[in-house]
Design an enzyme around this catalytic site. Structure first.
Site, PDB file in Angstrom:
ATOM      1  N   LYS A 114       0.820  -1.213   0.000  1.00 43.94           N
ATOM      2  CA  LYS A 114       0.000   0.000   0.000  1.00 43.94           C
ATOM      3  C   LYS A 114       0.851   1.258   0.000  1.00 43.94           C
ATOM      4  CE  LYS A 114      -4.445  -1.482   1.519  1.00 43.94           C
ATOM      5  NZ  LYS A 114      -5.606  -1.235   2.356  1.00 43.94           N
ATOM      6  N   LYS A 196      -6.185 -11.666  -7.725  1.00 44.02           N
ATOM      7  CA  LYS A 196      -7.454 -11.699  -7.016  1.00 44.02           C
ATOM      8  C   LYS A 196      -8.415 -10.630  -7.568  1.00 44.02           C
ATOM      9  CE  LYS A 196      -8.911 -10.669  -2.415  1.00 44.02           C
ATOM     10  NZ  LYS A 196      -8.631 -10.447  -1.004  1.00 44.02           N
ATOM     11  N   LYS A 199     -11.657  -4.619  -5.892  1.00 41.14           N
ATOM     12  CA  LYS A 199     -12.551  -3.502  -6.170  1.00 41.14           C
ATOM     13  C   LYS A 199     -11.845  -2.368  -6.894  1.00 41.14           C
ATOM     14  CE  LYS A 199     -12.379  -3.129  -1.135  1.00 41.14           C
ATOM     15  NZ  LYS A 199     -13.155  -3.418   0.047  1.00 41.14           N
TER      16      LYS A 199
END
Ligand code: TRP
Length: 332
Positions: A114, A196, A199
């Site tokens: 991140k 994966k 969103k």
């Protein structure tokens, strides 16, 4: 009733809920509520480690709550609440941050990923995220934490923190275990099936959201990436795209991989994509409709999250009081 094992899990309302969160998480939660005492939260405090538009965060939090219930999570049988409504999370989170080491936080892969993606906002909350997550879990004395693979490291650091604290002050926290569902654990992107479903790729068509309209779901499946062969066969290594479609179909239609292979023998990928798309549309249709109905009844949703927070706080405050006493705070 008291000897039921305790479960806690949560999802950040930082984006729309996806087909991956439904199949990999919420659908499994629904089945646990008889056997376990379950706490499911909307992790809004974790969401703000990345900058959020306030009105959007509020809207998504309520939408996520409506979707939890529309997916079948019964608010009578489960404690469903918004993280920021239960101050015990922040209270225990602070204490635990004093028992979490700089070095161990620096090694967390989610922090590394991140902060690489978010160079302009590498804030302290992003760094100490695991201490707050440990508090989420330990404050309920949870036995099991249903999470995807990517969150296993967070449950491990939670255990390390609990062991450290118990070592200094004596038995205080139960040690939780990650609880990784067997089937359908990982739904992959329709565009990059080696990754994966996330969103963040809503625009590329790789991701299906629970509230998506049927037309856009069918379109995304029509464009799903497959491979250069023609055979419908389950082989996630060699055929990640086709295997992902089979995985989704298996869950939505309740079929085995062998049945699916037989159904499509001699047919092409076009048929597979259309059939899986239809199955997903029919699986999500009642959820989308029920969520819309619930969202138009704000008073009902408010009653759910208020009751949930009250119930959650009762359990959580007990742990905070115990911890405050152990570390040496003067009682009120
Ligand atoms: N970190 C989780 C995620 O990104 C969300 C989360 C926050 C969570 N607190 C938790 C999950 C406690 C399980 C238990 O998806």
């Amino acid at each position: 009733m008291d000897d039921k094992k305790i479960i806690l899990s949560g999802i950040k309302p930082s984006g729309e809920l996806t087909l991956g969160s439904y199949i990999g998480a919420i659908k499994n939660w629904v089945e646990l509520s008889d056997e376990y005492e379950c706490y499911y939260m909307l992790a809004d405090m974790h969401a703000i480690t990345v900058r959020q538009e306030p009105a959007e965060l509020r809207r998504r939090t309520l939408e996520q709550l409506a979707q939890y219930i529309a997916c079948g999570l019964d608010p009578e049988k489960n404690t469903i609440f918004i993280q920021s409504h239960v101050p015990a999370h922040a209270e225990l989170g602070w204490v635990l941050s004093c028992y979490t080491m700089f070095g161990e936080l620096s090694r967390m892969t989610q922090f590394k990923d991140k902060s690489a993606k978010n160079e302009e906002n590498i804030n302290a909350g992003l760094f100490t995220y695991p201490s707050l997550m440990a508090a989420d879990i330990l404050v309920y004395q949870a036995d099991l934490v249903p999470v995807g693979d990517d969150q296993k490291q967070h449950v491990e650091i939670c255990r390390d923190i609990a062991v450290r604290f118990n070592g200094i002050y004596g038995e205080t926290f139960k040690l939780p275990e990650p609880f990784i569902p067997k089937a359908g654990a990982r739904i992959m992107s329709l565009q990059e099936p080696q990754n994966k479903m996330s969103k963040s790729e809503q625009d590329s068509g790789g991701c299906i959201c629970i509230l998506d309209k049927p037309e856009s779901i069918l379109r995304a499946f029509k464009r799903a990436v497959t491979d250069s062969e023609t055979e419908v066969r389950y082989d996630p290594k060699a055929k990640p795209g086709v295997s992902n479609l089979m995985q989704i179909y298996a869950v939505c239609a309740g079929k085995t991989f062998a049945e699916i292979e037989a159904e499509f023998s001699g047919k092409g990928y076009g048929d597979l994509k259309a059939t899986v798309g239809e199955a997903v549309v029919e699986t999500l249709r009642p959820i989308r409709e029920e969520a819309a109905r619930l969202l138009s009844d704000k008073a009902y949703l408010e009653q759910i999250y208020k009751n949930g927070a009250e119930r959650a706080a009762r359990a959580a405050n007990r742990t905070v009081q115990k911890v405050y006493k152990k570390v040496g705070f003067v009682g009120k």
